[in-house]
Write a protein that holds these residues in place. Sequence first.
Motif, PDB file in Angstrom:
ATOM      1  N   TRP A   1       0.990  -1.264   0.142  1.00 16.95           N
ATOM      2  CA  TRP A   1      -0.037   0.070  -0.001  1.00 16.95           C
ATOM      3  C   TRP A   1       0.821   1.227   0.019  1.00 16.95           C
ATOM      4  N   PRO A   2       0.604   2.469  -0.668  1.00 17.74           N
ATOM      5  CA  PRO A   2      -0.720   2.577  -1.520  1.00 17.74           C
ATOM      6  C   PRO A   2      -0.428   1.972  -3.063  1.00 17.74           C
TER       7      PRO A   2
ATOM      8  N   TRP B   1      -2.286   9.667  -4.667  1.00 12.16           N
ATOM      9  CA  TRP B   1      -2.711   9.298  -3.647  1.00 12.16           C
ATOM     10  C   TRP B   1      -2.649  10.188  -2.231  1.00 12.16           C
TER      11      TRP B   1
ATOM     12  N   PRO C   1      -2.754  10.708   1.672  1.00 17.94           N
ATOM     13  CA  PRO C   1      -2.787  10.047   3.024  1.00 17.94           C
ATOM     14  C   PRO C   1      -4.036  10.262   3.900  1.00 17.94           C
ATOM     15  N   PRO C   2      -4.579   9.289   4.267  1.00 23.17           N
ATOM     16  CA  PRO C   2      -5.598   9.418   5.157  1.00 23.17           C
ATOM     17  C   PRO C   2      -5.736  10.509   6.329  1.00 23.17           C
TER      18      PRO C   2
ATOM     19  N   VAL D   1     -13.798   9.701   2.238  1.00 24.33           N
ATOM     20  CA  VAL D   1     -13.210   9.507   3.285  1.00 24.33           C
ATOM     21  C   VAL D   1     -14.527   8.966   4.317  1.00 24.33           C
TER      22      VAL D   1
ATOM     23  N   ASP E   1      -9.227   5.453   0.616  1.00 26.82           N
ATOM     24  CA  ASP E   1      -8.245   6.559   0.735  1.00 26.82           C
ATOM     25  C   ASP E   1      -8.434   7.151  -0.621  1.00 26.82           C
TER      26      ASP E   1
END
Length: 289
Positions: free
Chosen positions: A32-33, A147, A149-150, A251, A256
Amino acid sequence: MVQFSPLTGDITLKKMDFSDIPQVFDNLRRDWPHSIHTYFFLLNFMDWTENSADVEFDFYCPNGDPTIGSVLAQTKFKGSDTFINYHCVDYISCKAIHDGLKKFSDVNWSQPLIFESIHERLIPELYKIISEKELKINKNDRCYQLWLPPAVAKNVMVELQSELYMMPLDANHTEMVNKHWEYSGPGTSLIIKETLTHNGGLGVLFRENDTFAGWAVEQHYGGIGMLYIHPEYRRQGYATELVKGMVSRLVDREIDPFALIEEHNQPSRLLFQRLKFESICMVHWIRVQ
């Protein structure tokens, strides 16, 4: 008694059951990711095929082992092309998936195929297979996989001007989205309809007359895509707010946020990077026949 690895000897890609998917997901999480596209491709189409007669989906692992770290998924839209996506997490699993792909018989190699979002590290071996099967590459698009990040995504806030509002997109907006999609063509209307039915999207509209300034869609693979702003409304920040709205939406669904941006589309890449999306890798969309 010695237990031999399932990778010993001849390797074939075997169709898996949906009950095997948790083990596949556990292994994809190891990369991941980079593996995010394959992860949500699998997750989405498992749901789609249970609720749509126009979509066929199967996934395969080398010698039927979901713990190896490689998986191939095949999706067919009625009246459209076949899409193949695959990923592997290390050298051994990559060798296994390519050895299996060479002999893969559950795909019609004589029909048009799209190898969807194949990670750059897998491309040399895929090129060899395409060459060995004497297939012609009709199109090869390189994209940045971005991507968010959360930890960053959860703090994204939409700041829409008072004269605007956002609304969800659904299948009723298929014709509008398809008309303005740069890849629109035979069969894409069905793909967009299924995408909007199952995944949806967001539009930004003017309160005064309820007309669209633009929209974005949650693609069939879970990423943000089909972002479009009408020419007369560009450079006013609407695209940024749409992306932020899509981030919040993803979210809320515990996805993600990510996106694929063609390498020549610098304005879109800069837009996402200003929102703190990170460039993870390059992926290829390869159409062969």
